[in-house]
Design a protein around this motif. Sequence first.
Motif, short mmCIF file in Angstrom:
data_model
loop_
_atom_site.label_atom_id
_atom_site.label_comp_id
_atom_site.label_asym_id
_atom_site.label_seq_id
_atom_site.Cartn_x
_atom_site.Cartn_y
_atom_site.Cartn_z
N ASP A 1 0.82 -1.21 0.00
CA ASP A 1 0.00 0.00 0.00
C ASP A 1 0.85 1.26 0.00
O ASP A 1 0.36 2.36 0.25
CB ASP A 1 -0.94 0.01 1.20
N GLY A 2 2.15 1.12 -0.31
CA GLY A 2 3.04 2.25 -0.38
C GLY A 2 3.03 2.92 -1.76
O GLY A 2 2.22 2.58 -2.63
N PRO A 3 3.94 3.86 -1.98
CA PRO A 3 3.97 4.59 -3.27
C PRO A 3 4.10 3.69 -4.48
O PRO A 3 3.47 3.95 -5.52
CB PRO A 3 5.20 5.51 -3.11
N LEU A 4 4.91 2.63 -4.40
CA LEU A 4 5.07 1.74 -5.55
C LEU A 4 3.96 0.71 -5.65
O LEU A 4 3.96 -0.10 -6.57
CB LEU A 4 6.43 1.03 -5.49
N GLY A 5 3.04 0.75 -4.70
CA GLY A 5 1.92 -0.16 -4.75
C GLY A 5 0.62 0.51 -5.18
O GLY A 5 -0.44 -0.13 -5.15
N ASN A 6 0.71 1.78 -5.58
CA ASN A 6 -0.53 2.48 -5.94
C ASN A 6 -1.09 1.93 -7.25
O ASN A 6 -0.37 1.39 -8.09
CB ASN A 6 -0.31 4.00 -6.02
N ARG A 7 -2.38 2.10 -7.42
CA ARG A 7 -3.10 1.42 -8.50
C ARG A 7 -2.62 1.86 -9.89
O ARG A 7 -2.58 1.04 -10.82
CB ARG A 7 -4.60 1.68 -8.36
N VAL A 8 -2.26 3.12 -10.04
CA VAL A 8 -1.84 3.61 -11.36
C VAL A 8 -0.54 2.94 -11.78
O VAL A 8 -0.41 2.43 -12.90
CB VAL A 8 -1.69 5.15 -11.35
N LEU A 9 0.46 2.94 -10.88
CA LEU A 9 1.74 2.33 -11.22
C LEU A 9 1.62 0.83 -11.43
O LEU A 9 2.26 0.26 -12.31
CB LEU A 9 2.77 2.63 -10.14
N VAL A 10 0.79 0.19 -10.62
CA VAL A 10 0.60 -1.26 -10.78
C VAL A 10 -0.04 -1.55 -12.13
O VAL A 10 0.36 -2.48 -12.84
CB VAL A 10 -0.25 -1.83 -9.63
N TYR A 11 -1.03 -0.74 -12.51
CA TYR A 11 -1.66 -0.92 -13.82
C TYR A 11 -0.65 -0.72 -14.94
O TYR A 11 -0.61 -1.50 -15.90
CB TYR A 11 -2.83 0.04 -13.99
N LEU A 12 0.17 0.32 -14.83
CA LEU A 12 1.20 0.55 -15.86
C LEU A 12 2.18 -0.62 -15.91
O LEU A 12 2.67 -0.98 -16.98
CB LEU A 12 1.93 1.86 -15.57
N GLY A 13 2.46 -1.20 -14.75
CA GLY A 13 3.30 -2.40 -14.74
C GLY A 13 2.64 -3.56 -15.45
O GLY A 13 3.30 -4.35 -16.13
N GLU A 14 1.32 -3.66 -15.32
CA GLU A 14 0.60 -4.74 -15.99
C GLU A 14 0.60 -4.59 -17.50
O GLU A 14 0.57 -5.59 -18.23
CB GLU A 14 -0.84 -4.80 -15.46
N VAL A 15 0.65 -3.35 -17.99
CA VAL A 15 0.68 -3.14 -19.44
C VAL A 15 2.10 -2.98 -19.96
O VAL A 15 2.30 -2.71 -21.15
CB VAL A 15 -0.18 -1.92 -19.86
N SER A 16 3.09 -3.15 -19.09
CA SER A 16 4.49 -2.94 -19.50
C SER A 16 4.93 -3.94 -20.57
O SER A 16 5.76 -3.60 -21.43
CB SER A 16 5.42 -3.04 -18.29
N PHE A 17 4.40 -5.16 -20.53
CA PHE A 17 4.76 -6.12 -21.57
C PHE A 17 4.29 -5.63 -22.93
O PHE A 17 5.02 -5.71 -23.93
CB PHE A 17 4.16 -7.49 -21.25
N ALA A 18 3.06 -5.09 -22.97
CA ALA A 18 2.56 -4.54 -24.23
C ALA A 18 3.39 -3.33 -24.66
O ALA A 18 3.68 -3.15 -25.85
CB ALA A 18 1.09 -4.16 -24.08
N MET A 19 3.80 -2.49 -23.71
CA MET A 19 4.66 -1.35 -24.04
C MET A 19 5.94 -1.84 -24.71
O MET A 19 6.38 -1.28 -25.73
CB MET A 19 5.00 -0.56 -22.77
N TYR A 20 6.53 -2.86 -24.13
CA TYR A 20 7.78 -3.39 -24.64
C TYR A 20 7.61 -3.99 -26.04
O TYR A 20 8.48 -3.86 -26.89
CB TYR A 20 8.31 -4.44 -23.67
N MET A 21 6.47 -4.62 -26.28
CA MET A 21 6.27 -5.30 -27.55
C MET A 21 5.84 -4.37 -28.68
O MET A 21 6.01 -4.69 -29.85
CB MET A 21 5.25 -6.43 -27.39
N VAL A 22 5.26 -3.21 -28.34
CA VAL A 22 4.77 -2.32 -29.41
C VAL A 22 5.70 -1.16 -29.69
O VAL A 22 5.53 -0.47 -30.70
CB VAL A 22 3.36 -1.76 -29.08
N TYR A 23 6.71 -0.91 -28.85
CA TYR A 23 7.44 0.34 -29.00
C TYR A 23 8.26 0.40 -30.29
O TYR A 23 8.40 1.48 -30.89
CB TYR A 23 8.31 0.61 -27.77
N VAL A 24 8.79 -0.70 -30.77
CA VAL A 24 9.57 -0.67 -32.00
C VAL A 24 8.68 -0.48 -33.23
O VAL A 24 8.97 0.38 -34.07
CB VAL A 24 10.47 -1.91 -32.13
#
Length: 372
Positions: free
Chosen positions: A280-303
């Motif tokens: 429930d700390g700063p790195l556990g907030n919902r926005v950052l966790v959601y961005l972490g969940e879409v990070s695989f898609a970020m990595y796969m689409v950036y090129v």
Amino acid sequence: MTPDLRAAVSAAPADTIRPLTSLRFFAAVWVILYSYWSALDGAVPIGLIEKGYLGVDLFFILSGFILSHVYMASLAEGRFRYDAFLVNRWARVYPLHLATLCFAILLWGAATLKGMTVDRNLVNWPSLPAHLFLVQAWGLAPEAAFNHPSWSISAEWFAYLLFPVFGAVAWSLRARPWVAVGLSVTFLISLYMIFETIMGFALTSATVFWGALRIVPTFMLGCALYLVWRADRLAPRLAVIGAAIFSLMVIVVASWGRIDALIVPLLGLMLLCVSRFANDGPLGNRVLVYLGEVSFAMYMVYVPWKWVYLNAMGMVLGTGDAPLPLLWWAIGLIAIVPIAMLAHHIIELPLRRVVRDLGDRLRYRLAYQLAR
């Protein structure tokens, strides 16, 4: 059940370590900045950004840690289902890989029809079978082609196949977790030195041709770090935060030199510290966790997005292949997030469920046939 097994089961809760999910987002941003930096007009060398390719190694360490967190108890207790594990992992990585692979081919086709100059490695047909079977980082693809970041997904698949081996080795050292970490770091540094001596370049620079080897020491380090986490032998929270900050500071300083063998273990130490942060700390907030969940898609689409955006802006601004002004560069960079969100919700999640469902049906049908 032995005391060790009871400890393993109790030390592996089903809930997510939310700060580590958030850390995935920062790893993806690090890699993307490294790739995009040269497209910025007036960009100056910055050590930390120039080391952005090590974000992939951070992903590898995370992968070893998280898979150990999820599966180590079942592996130790004899409940581990290798077939179900592989179906789940294939469903996790393959649909988006296939989608970006097809998109790269479509890009090549559209550019060819318009008479545009196309990077010769965008499409390499002899490499297609290796990409389809996700073995392009095993030395089975003659050239780097299509969606280049997928080499790391191929390396991940290699580690998934060998996970029971990694898990068994790590579990054998469960009573001495810091010894496991020390041995992993020693192996990592030794392999880096041997590889560079023989091959003439750093293993941390390897992609298509040696990517499967690159993941071995980092994935092993992630498994070893998990042993420390489950043993709960870390310092008090304030000391953990201090250690994380110290690791980050040393990484920033070391990024100006050619000492990846120091930076990668420090990334592991930082990861271990972050794993002890509160959900429930700063790195556990919902926005950052959601961005972490879409990070695989970020990595796969950036090129693919980079190729489309830079070419489009070159035509609109009339600058050709020249680097972009800061405003247009930043717009292209930020746009990766909503594009990744669409890919995550429209392609990744639905097809993940489809693949898992098909895999489960196939496994059950096979089990039924064998039981007759």
